[in-house]
Design a protein around this motif. Structure first.
Motif, PDB file in Angstrom:
ATOM      1  N   ARG A   1       0.824  -1.207   0.000  1.00 43.13           N
ATOM      2  CA  ARG A   1       0.000   0.000   0.000  1.00 43.13           C
ATOM      3  C   ARG A   1       0.861   1.261   0.000  1.00 43.13           C
ATOM      4  O   ARG A   1       0.575   2.228  -0.725  1.00 43.13           O
TER       5      ARG A   1
ATOM      6  N   TYR B   1       7.747   3.120 -11.809  1.00 41.87           N
ATOM      7  CA  TYR B   1       6.628   2.169 -11.739  1.00 41.87           C
ATOM      8  C   TYR B   1       7.133   0.724 -11.770  1.00 41.87           C
ATOM      9  O   TYR B   1       6.570  -0.163 -11.124  1.00 41.87           O
TER      10      TYR B   1
ATOM     11  N   THR C   1       4.075   6.084  -5.086  1.00 40.36           N
ATOM     12  CA  THR C   1       4.321   6.172  -6.521  1.00 40.36           C
ATOM     13  C   THR C   1       3.209   6.920  -7.240  1.00 40.36           C
ATOM     14  O   THR C   1       3.459   7.753  -8.123  1.00 40.36           O
TER      15      THR C   1
ATOM     16  N   ILE D   1       2.499   1.761  -3.442  1.00 35.76           N
ATOM     17  CA  ILE D   1       1.522   2.194  -4.451  1.00 35.76           C
ATOM     18  C   ILE D   1       1.136   3.654  -4.231  1.00 35.76           C
ATOM     19  O   ILE D   1       1.088   4.458  -5.172  1.00 35.76           O
ATOM     20  N   GLU D   2       0.842   4.010  -2.960  1.00 33.61           N
ATOM     21  CA  GLU D   2       0.414   5.385  -2.686  1.00 33.61           C
ATOM     22  C   GLU D   2       1.529   6.386  -2.979  1.00 33.61           C
ATOM     23  O   GLU D   2       1.271   7.465  -3.543  1.00 33.61           O
TER      24      GLU D   2
ATOM     25  N   MET E   1       8.298  -0.025  -8.303  1.00 36.02           N
ATOM     26  CA  MET E   1       7.144  -0.261  -7.438  1.00 36.02           C
ATOM     27  C   MET E   1       6.554  -1.647  -7.672  1.00 36.02           C
ATOM     28  O   MET E   1       6.202  -2.368  -6.727  1.00 36.02           O
TER      29      MET E   1
ATOM     30  N   VAL F   1       6.041  -4.603  -4.920  1.00 33.63           N
ATOM     31  CA  VAL F   1       4.721  -5.172  -4.688  1.00 33.63           C
ATOM     32  C   VAL F   1       4.725  -6.672  -4.960  1.00 33.63           C
ATOM     33  O   VAL F   1       4.112  -7.449  -4.223  1.00 33.63           O
TER      34      VAL F   1
END
Length: 391
Positions: free
Chosen positions: A175, A192, A181, A178-179, A195, A199
């Motif tokens: 989380r 990305y 990025t 993601i937030e 990230m 993830v």
């Protein structure tokens, strides 16, 4: 509708005592009545036609006088004996009821404690301090059972808390990545991609933990009952596959591997047995050190098959050896957030127990462990498993 009398233990003991008391008293009255009738025969040795002189001056045949005497004495004895029997029975039954109630009072205490028990009151105990009898033994057994239940509840709470923590960590990482990025307007494809890599690694960790929890639950569900799947397989094959899967990691940290993989036939669930071997090999590699050693042996004597996995690594205190089998613990300490799921040896123990085997852990003098798993051979009957730890 009238309420039916409940056949309590106190009532049954009282009735039993009353029946025995009335029965014994009735037998005594009957024996006394028979003895009186047989003893009151003074005229049996007199000649026929003999008469006796009565107190009023009259005379009566001796045989008739004896018959009247025996009847009167027997009747009086029977009447007074029945009255005495009735009085003794009433007093005896009342006393038995009171004594039974006093003797069974600790049982009511056990019942009341059991009724009060709940998750928030598991610290309550009976604490019986009466005579050292069967009731005291029951109370002590009940208190010991409550100790085990309380320990199980604490272990379950700790397990749930640790599992939640382990699952929450990778989810929080995903989380956050993601937030962060998405909030960056200048993020490019490389950001990305980074990230996505983070993830992916976090999701793999969460997925591994979920898989381990499922295997642990499946293994513990099989313990103490017939395995859902029973197939003849060889521990050496599963061990060879586990070594092959860890080959890159072994080469990366430069471990010296010694193997002696002889046939070790067993009967059980192949998936669980492969996970058992895999967990032992993974732990031996993961908690080793650079250029350390790893030794693996399998074999059988016709009655038992075994798998031995040993490794160098950090030193483990003997007092911490039993804690190695607890979920989410390493070296007897909480290990949430560390590498791995922390369920490796917990799964090994559960699989061994489900297959009627044993697992023994020996702490090595210079650091590291040697784990020996022993299972019934394919030609030997299975028995209930256990776990022993040896330092």
């Amino acid at each position: 509708m009238s309420r039916r009398v409940r056949p309590t233990l106190r009532l049954r003991l009282t009735l039993l005592n009353g029946v025995l008391l009335v029965g014994a008293g009735a037998v005594l009255v009957l024996l006394a009545w028979l003895l009186v009738r047989d003893a009151l025969r003074p005229t049996d040795e007199l000649l026929p036609g003999t008469t006796v002189l009565l107190s009023d001056g009259g005379r009566m045949d001796a045989a008739e006088w004896q018959r009247r005497l025996v009847d009167a004495a027997s009747g009086e004895l029977l009447a007074k004996g029945l009255v005495a029997l009735l009085a003794i029975s009433v007093v005896g039954v009342a006393g038995a009821y009171a004594v039974a109630g006093r003797a069974l009072r600790p049982l009511h205490q056990v019942t009341a404690t059991a009724q009060r028990l709940g998750e928030a009151t598991l610290d309550q105990r009976i604490g019986y301090s009466g005579a050292d009898d069967e009731v005291a033994e029951l109370a002590k057994t009940f208190d010991a059972m409550l100790d085990r239940i309380a320990s199980a509840f604490e272990a379950q709470k700790r397990f749930v808390a640790n599992a939640s923590h382990e699952l929450r960590t990778p989810l929080a990482v995903m989380r956050t990545e993601i937030e962060v990025t998405l909030s960056d307007d200048d993020a490019d494809a490389a950001e990305y991609r980074r990230m996505a890599t983070v993830v992916r690694d976090a999701s793999e960790r969460a997925n591994g933990l979920v898989d381990a929890l499922l295997v642990l639950a499946r293994s513990e569900a099989q313990a103490g009952r017939q395995l859902g799947r029973r197939t003849e397989c060889d521990l050496s094959a599963g061990t060879a596959n586990a070594l092959s899967a860890m080959r890159r990691e072994v080469e990366r940290i430069g471990l010296r591997v010694q193997t002696s993989l002889e046939s070790a036939p067993v009967v059980g669930d192949p998936g669980l047995l492969d996970r058992l071997a895999g967990n032992l090999i993974e732990n031996a590699v993961r908690y080793n050190h650079l250029h350390g050693r790893l030794w693996v042996r399998t074999g059988t004597d016709g009655h038992r098959s075994w798998l031995v996995v040993g490794n160098t690594g950090f030193e483990v205190d003997q007092a911490d050896v039993p804690g190695l089998f607890e979920p989410f613990r390493r070296g007897g300490r909480e290990r949430t957030g560390a590498r791995g799921s922390g369920l490796g040896l917990s799964i090994v123990r559960a699989v061994c127990t489900a297959h009627g085997g044993t697992v023994r852990v020996i702490a090595q003098p210079g650091g590291g462990l040697e784990v020996t798993v022993t299972l019934p051979s394919a030609d030997a009957p299975a028995v209930n498993g256990s776990v022993s730890t040896v330092g």
